[in-house]
Structure formats: C-alpha cells, structure tokens
Write an enzyme that holds these catalytic residues in place. Structure first.
Site, short mmCIF file in Angstrom:
data_model
loop_
_atom_site.label_atom_id
_atom_site.label_comp_id
_atom_site.label_asym_id
_atom_site.label_seq_id
_atom_site.Cartn_x
_atom_site.Cartn_y
_atom_site.Cartn_z
N ASP A 1 7.90 -4.24 -34.45
CA ASP A 1 7.72 -4.61 -35.85
C ASP A 1 6.30 -5.10 -36.17
O ASP A 1 6.01 -5.45 -37.32
CB ASP A 1 8.76 -5.66 -36.27
CG ASP A 1 10.17 -5.08 -36.23
OD1 ASP A 1 10.30 -3.84 -36.33
OD2 ASP A 1 11.13 -5.86 -36.09
N ASP A 9 26.26 3.07 -31.58
CA ASP A 9 27.18 3.33 -30.46
C ASP A 9 27.31 2.14 -29.51
O ASP A 9 28.39 1.88 -28.98
CB ASP A 9 26.74 4.58 -29.69
CG ASP A 9 25.32 4.45 -29.16
OD1 ASP A 9 24.40 4.30 -29.98
OD2 ASP A 9 25.13 4.47 -27.93
N ILE A 67 10.36 1.89 -28.98
CA ILE A 67 11.69 1.60 -29.54
C ILE A 67 12.14 2.68 -30.53
O ILE A 67 13.19 3.28 -30.35
CB ILE A 67 11.71 0.22 -30.28
CG1 ILE A 67 11.04 -0.88 -29.43
CG2 ILE A 67 13.14 -0.16 -30.71
CD1 ILE A 67 11.80 -1.35 -28.22
N ARG A 71 20.50 -2.53 -43.03
CA ARG A 71 20.89 -2.37 -41.65
C ARG A 71 21.79 -3.53 -41.17
O ARG A 71 22.79 -3.33 -40.49
CB ARG A 71 19.59 -2.35 -40.83
CG ARG A 71 19.77 -2.12 -39.37
CD ARG A 71 20.11 -0.69 -39.11
NE ARG A 71 20.35 -0.45 -37.70
CZ ARG A 71 21.06 0.56 -37.26
NH1 ARG A 71 21.58 1.42 -38.09
NH2 ARG A 71 21.24 0.73 -35.97
N PRO A 79 21.60 4.73 -34.40
CA PRO A 79 23.04 4.75 -34.09
C PRO A 79 23.58 3.34 -33.85
O PRO A 79 22.80 2.41 -33.64
CB PRO A 79 23.10 5.56 -32.78
CG PRO A 79 21.76 5.42 -32.17
CD PRO A 79 20.78 5.22 -33.29
N LYS A 128 13.68 -13.49 -41.01
CA LYS A 128 14.59 -12.52 -41.63
C LYS A 128 15.70 -12.12 -40.67
O LYS A 128 16.88 -12.16 -41.01
CB LYS A 128 13.81 -11.27 -42.06
CG LYS A 128 14.69 -10.06 -42.37
CD LYS A 128 13.90 -8.87 -42.83
CE LYS A 128 13.50 -7.90 -41.77
NZ LYS A 128 14.52 -6.94 -41.35
N ASN A 129 15.31 -11.71 -39.47
CA ASN A 129 16.31 -11.11 -38.58
C ASN A 129 17.27 -12.13 -37.97
O ASN A 129 18.30 -11.75 -37.43
CB ASN A 129 15.63 -10.25 -37.51
CG ASN A 129 15.02 -9.00 -38.14
OD1 ASN A 129 15.37 -8.63 -39.26
ND2 ASN A 129 14.10 -8.36 -37.43
N ARG A 133 11.89 -6.77 -49.06
CA ARG A 133 13.05 -6.93 -48.16
C ARG A 133 12.79 -7.99 -47.10
O ARG A 133 13.72 -8.63 -46.64
CB ARG A 133 13.35 -5.59 -47.46
CG ARG A 133 14.08 -4.57 -48.31
CD ARG A 133 14.54 -3.41 -47.46
NE ARG A 133 14.98 -3.90 -46.17
CZ ARG A 133 14.60 -3.42 -44.99
NH1 ARG A 133 13.81 -2.40 -44.91
NH2 ARG A 133 15.04 -3.96 -43.86
N CYS A 165 15.48 0.51 -42.93
CA CYS A 165 14.24 1.29 -42.87
C CYS A 165 14.46 2.58 -42.09
O CYS A 165 15.19 2.58 -41.10
CB CYS A 165 13.15 0.49 -42.16
SG CYS A 165 12.39 -0.76 -43.17
N1 EPU Z 1 20.09 1.89 -30.44
C1 EPU Z 1 21.02 2.79 -29.98
N2 EPU Z 1 22.35 2.49 -30.15
C2 EPU Z 1 22.76 1.32 -30.73
C3 EPU Z 1 21.79 0.40 -31.20
C4 EPU Z 1 20.46 0.72 -31.04
O1 EPU Z 1 20.70 3.84 -29.44
O2 EPU Z 1 23.97 1.12 -30.84
C5 EPU Z 1 18.66 2.18 -30.23
C6 EPU Z 1 17.90 2.31 -31.54
O3 EPU Z 1 17.97 3.63 -32.03
C7 EPU Z 1 16.50 1.89 -31.11
C8 EPU Z 1 16.75 0.83 -30.02
O4 EPU Z 1 18.08 1.06 -29.59
O5 EPU Z 1 15.85 2.98 -30.54
C9 EPU Z 1 16.62 -0.61 -30.45
O6 EPU Z 1 17.39 -0.85 -31.59
P1 EPU Z 1 17.97 -2.29 -31.96
O7 EPU Z 1 19.46 -2.19 -31.99
O8 EPU Z 1 17.36 -3.33 -31.08
O9 EPU Z 1 17.45 -2.47 -33.42
P2 EPU Z 1 18.21 -3.09 -34.64
O10 EPU Z 1 19.09 -4.21 -34.18
O11 EPU Z 1 18.80 -2.04 -35.50
C10 EPU Z 1 16.45 -4.96 -35.05
C11 EPU Z 1 15.60 -5.42 -36.20
C12 EPU Z 1 14.49 -4.41 -36.45
C13 EPU Z 1 13.66 -4.23 -35.18
C14 EPU Z 1 14.57 -3.87 -34.00
C15 EPU Z 1 13.83 -3.83 -32.67
C16 EPU Z 1 17.26 -6.57 -37.51
C17 EPU Z 1 18.08 -6.62 -38.74
N3 EPU Z 1 16.46 -5.52 -37.38
O12 EPU Z 1 17.00 -3.71 -35.45
O13 EPU Z 1 13.68 -5.01 -37.44
O14 EPU Z 1 12.71 -3.21 -35.35
O15 EPU Z 1 15.63 -4.84 -33.88
O16 EPU Z 1 13.27 -5.05 -32.38
O17 EPU Z 1 17.32 -7.47 -36.68
C18 EPU Z 1 12.14 -5.14 -39.17
O18 EPU Z 1 12.38 -6.36 -39.22
O19 EPU Z 1 11.19 -4.60 -39.78
C19 EPU Z 1 13.02 -4.27 -38.38
C20 EPU Z 1 13.08 -2.97 -38.52
#
Ligand code: EPU
Length: 431
Positions: free
Chosen positions: A306, A125, A328, A93, A123, A22-23, A398, A117
């Site tokens: 995850d 940022d 995380i 997302r 964020p 998926k990701n 999803r 989710c």
């Molecule tokens: N974070 C920030 N600022 C940012 C981006 C992230 O503070 O600009 C923080 C987040 O709040 C979190 C941490 O950094 O505490 C990690 O977030 P990350 O950006 O790695 O997560 P994501 O890219 O939004 C992806 C997966 C998630 C998975 C996370 C962590 C996708 C579409 N989603 O999310 O997958 O939990 O990485 O591995 O790739 C799932 O598949 O069930 C799922 C939630």
C-alpha cells in the site's frame, strides 16, 4: 464531480497528525457486534470506508453516535439479522468481515460479495477455507456468500496457503466464540491484525500470538462492551513521510507508532530522506538528491504494497534506475500511465516496474486509479512545478481523512473544486 487543483513546487513544512488506521477500523467496527453491551471506539478515522460500515451497521439495527470528534458510541446489541444485502457491502472490500462476525454471533452469515480497489484478482478462498475447517458450509451464489456453521463454528487447525490480512482477521473473528481451540498458521502480522486481536481480547476473547506466524484462539461464550482506541494509520503516516521527502520539505509526522513504520523509514532513508524518530512522531527532511533503489513488497514486516504508488513518486525523480517488484497484487501499477503523463519514465511488466529517474515531474491533469494511487498523484502534483489537477477523488476519500486540509496545514497550495457536470452549468459559467 470534484477534482483537486494543486499548485506544486513548494516544500511541505510543519506538523501533521495521523488519523486512526483504516484497515483496523473497518474490522473493529463490525467486531463491536460481538459485544453484549455498547462499546466506545476512539481515534476512528473520518473516511468514506468507515462511513459505509457505519451505514451498513445502522441498516442492521445498530445505534451509533459520535460522542466526541473521532469517538463513536456503538450499541449493536439490537442486531438480530445475519444477512447483509446492503449495496454498500458490494462496494467495499472490508464488508467480508461481517462474515466472520455473523458466524461468531449467529452461526450463519449471508453477505454480498465484496468489492474494493481493483488491484487484481481478489478471491476470498482462504477466508472460506478457514470457515469450512470450522465446520461451516459455504455457498457462493449470485453475488452473495452464504455460510452456515449450525449453532456455532467449531475450533479447528487452519494452515493458510498464502498470507492474507483479510483471511487472518476473518478467521479470528469466526473463532472467537467457537467451540474449543482454533489454531491459525501462516497468518498475517500487520499492525491492524494485532489491533483487532487486542480489541477482541479487551472484550474478553482469548487470542494469543497475534503479530507472530501462529495465532491460537480459545472460544469464549461472552464478550463485553469496552472503550478502545484504534491504532494510528501506518500507511497514512508513510504517505506524509513520502510527501515531505518528495517536496524537499521539513515535516513532523505525529501520532504514530514508529515500530510500525520501520521498513518504510529504512527505505525512505535509502532514497535520501533524513528521518529522526521520536516516541510518537518522526521528523522528516530531504538529505540531498534522491537516490535510486530496488524494493520488493511483502506482507508485514516487509515493505507494504500500500506504499508502492506513493514511493514510486520518489523513484520517478531519483537519480538512476529503480525497480519495484510487487509481491502481493497483480494489478498494482495502474497509475503508471498517469505518472507517465507527468513525464515519469516507467516501464511495467506484470508485477515489475522499472523507473528511470527524471529531474522534475511536469504538472498536468491526472486521475486517481485507486486509493493509494490517488495519494501518489497528490504527492506528484505537490512535487511538480505548475498546476496539477487530480480527478476521481472518491478513491482518496475512502482511506485518507481530510487529505486536503492536512496538506494545507503543511503549507500546500491545494484546493478541492467542483466540476460542473451539467452541460447547462458549463454554458452559464462561460457567459
Ligand atoms: N488472496 C487470495 N485468497 C484469499 C485472500 C487473499 O488468494 O482468500 C490473495 C490476494 O489476491 C492477494 C494476497 O492474497 O494477492 C493478499 O491479500 P490480502 O487478503 O492480504 O488482502 P486484503 O485483506 O484483501 C488488505 C488491505 C489492503 C492491502 C492488503 C495487503 C484491508 C481492508 N485491505 O486487503 O489495503 O493492500 O491487505 O496488505 O485491510 C489499502 O488500504 O489501500 C488496501 C488495498
């Protein structure tokens, strides 16, 4: 409305084939927009997050057809807009990947702020920090993100404050056609990050270091159309491995990359799973009673966040006291209440969950509170004697392709049934 009805208590047995990740898919699909010719994507998972991306891309002018099961031919060469107002973008997302893609393609992007989710604050940022370093002006206003880098982004040095999968991939996408060299430090190393880099490199990008802490991207002018197969889903594989152990089953989990599962397999063995690793599959059985353990989630190659809800089912039934420290997300344990309804003894304090193992979970109606929690409820239902009903299936759809069909293939007694939500229907049925 629909729910799952699970008659648990029997071990899973047989072979299950894992779908595409998926990701990776939700980033690679938008990345096709960067190609100057159509692309063929294979091993595309049939999940609703992917359908949502397809719908968004079609609304922008892409021509997408399924040429074979799980194979899409995507012609995105007609896309002329850098704006995504589509309602779907708000729901998922991964719609943030259109920011990086549009910046690369048009030098500007407007995308509705992403949903996804509810796992805590989400964020973006770090995404915006990378774009700003590349000379981009970012404005967030009334639920929209506007980014403007002029003609195209400029190569830059970015040091991420935290390790973020999304920010790493988005920065890579924005930098792929930028002027000059971009160096990204403190990046995510997840298999899907590497898969997106491999896809872009096959198209003609110059990305080095994906899978390490530093990624270097030298901007190129043109990217060609390619034929690419998406990597297998590491978390779907982990989910089935966990289900096999939880039910005391005997399951071959096929079409996987065992290297991506090393941490998960190590933990599964620790709690009592017997895992024999082959080239593209693993054979999973239960060794004996489940044993308690402590886990801390971390970015790859650490134990993945995850997998927390699914792994929790094993800890809920393991002898002794187990601890999960979530590294995380701030709101990962929303499913704890549901699991308590099934008799699990869990105490949650912020990012810490303590499990006092019980011998058996009790079947009862529960809901999925998010995608992985939904899968966990299914595993819990399969492990408990009696009938468990799982509601709120939208989350599961999803990210899991045909979870019910795959579980049935392993002998599970599981059905997806309609719940009439019109009161008239309920009265008619009662007559
Ligand atoms: N974070 C920030 N600022 C940012 C981006 C992230 O503070 O600009 C923080 C987040 O709040 C979190 C941490 O950094 O505490 C990690 O977030 P990350 O950006 O790695 O997560 P994501 O890219 O939004 C992806 C997966 C998630 C998975 C996370 C962590 C996708 C579409 N989603 O999310 O997958 O939990 O990485 O591995 O790739 C799932 O598949 O069930 C799922 C939630």
């Amino acid at each position: 409305m629909e729910k799952l009805v699970i008659r648990g208590g029997s071990p899973l047995k047989g072979k299950v084939t894992i779908s595409g990740a998926k990701n990776a898919a939700v980033a690679i699909l938008p990345a096709v927009i960067l190609a100057d010719a159509p692309c063929i994507l294979e091993n595309v998972p049939k999940i609703s997050d992917v359908s949502a991306i397809i719908e968004i891309m079609r609304s922008m002018g892409a021509l997408i057809i399924e040429t074979a099961p799980h194979t899409l031919r995507i012609d995105a060469t007609g896309i002329r807009t850098h704006e995504i107002l589509h309602e779907e973008a708000r729901r998922m997302r991964a719609s943030y990947y259109f920011l990086g893609v549009m910046l690369s393609k048009f030098g500007k992007a407007s995308v509705a702020l992403p949903g996804g989710c509810d796992l805590g604050a989400r964020p973006i940022d770090q995404h915006l920090k990378a774009f700003a370093a590349m000379g981009c002006r970012n404005v967030v206003d009334r639920g929209m993100v506007f980014c403007d880098a002029g003609e195209r982004p400029k190569g830059a040095h970015v040091f991420f404050d935290i390790v973020s999968v999304g920010a790493t991939i988005n920065a890579m996408l924005a930098a792929v056609k930028a002027d000059g060299l971009t160096v990204l430090e403190n990046v995510a190393k997840e298999p899907h990050v590497v898969d997106v880099a491999n896809f872009l490199n096959m198209m003609g990008a110059d990305i080095r270091g994906a899978g390490t802490d530093v990624i270097k991207i030298r901007g190129v002018r043109k990217l060609r159309g390619v034929d690419y197969s998406i990597v297998p889903d590491q978390i779907e594989a982990g989910t089935f491995i966990t289900a096999a152990v939880a039910t005391g089953g005997d399951v071959i989990v096929d079409n996987i990359i065992p290297k991506h599962l090393e941490t998960i397999i190590a933990r599964i063995r620790e709690v009592g799973g017997n895992v024999v690793v082959d080239e593209e599959s693993v054979h999973v059985r239960r060794r004996g009673p489940l044993c308690a353990t402590s886990v801390r989630t971390m970015p790859y190659p650490g134990f993945p966040t995850d997998m927390v809800p699914q792994f929790s089912i094993l800890l809920a039934m393991a002898e002794g006291t187990s601890v999960i420290h979530e590294g995380i997300w701030s709101n990962r344990f929303r499913y704890a209440d549901e699991l308590r309804r099934m008799g699990a003894e869990i105490t949650v304090d912020g990012k810490l969950a303590v499990f006092n193992g019980v011998e058996k979970l009790k079947a009862c109606p529960v809901v999925s509170t998010d995608l992985r929690a939904g899968a966990a409820m299914v595993i819990a239902g399969l492990s408990a004697d009696g009938i468990t009903e799982v509601g709120n299936l939208g989350h599961i759809d999803r990210g899991y392709e045909d979870l019910v069909g795959k579980m049935k293939g392993l002998g599970a007694d599981i059905e997806r049934v309609n719940i009439p939500d019109d009161p008239e229907d309920i009265f008619l049925k009662a007559e």
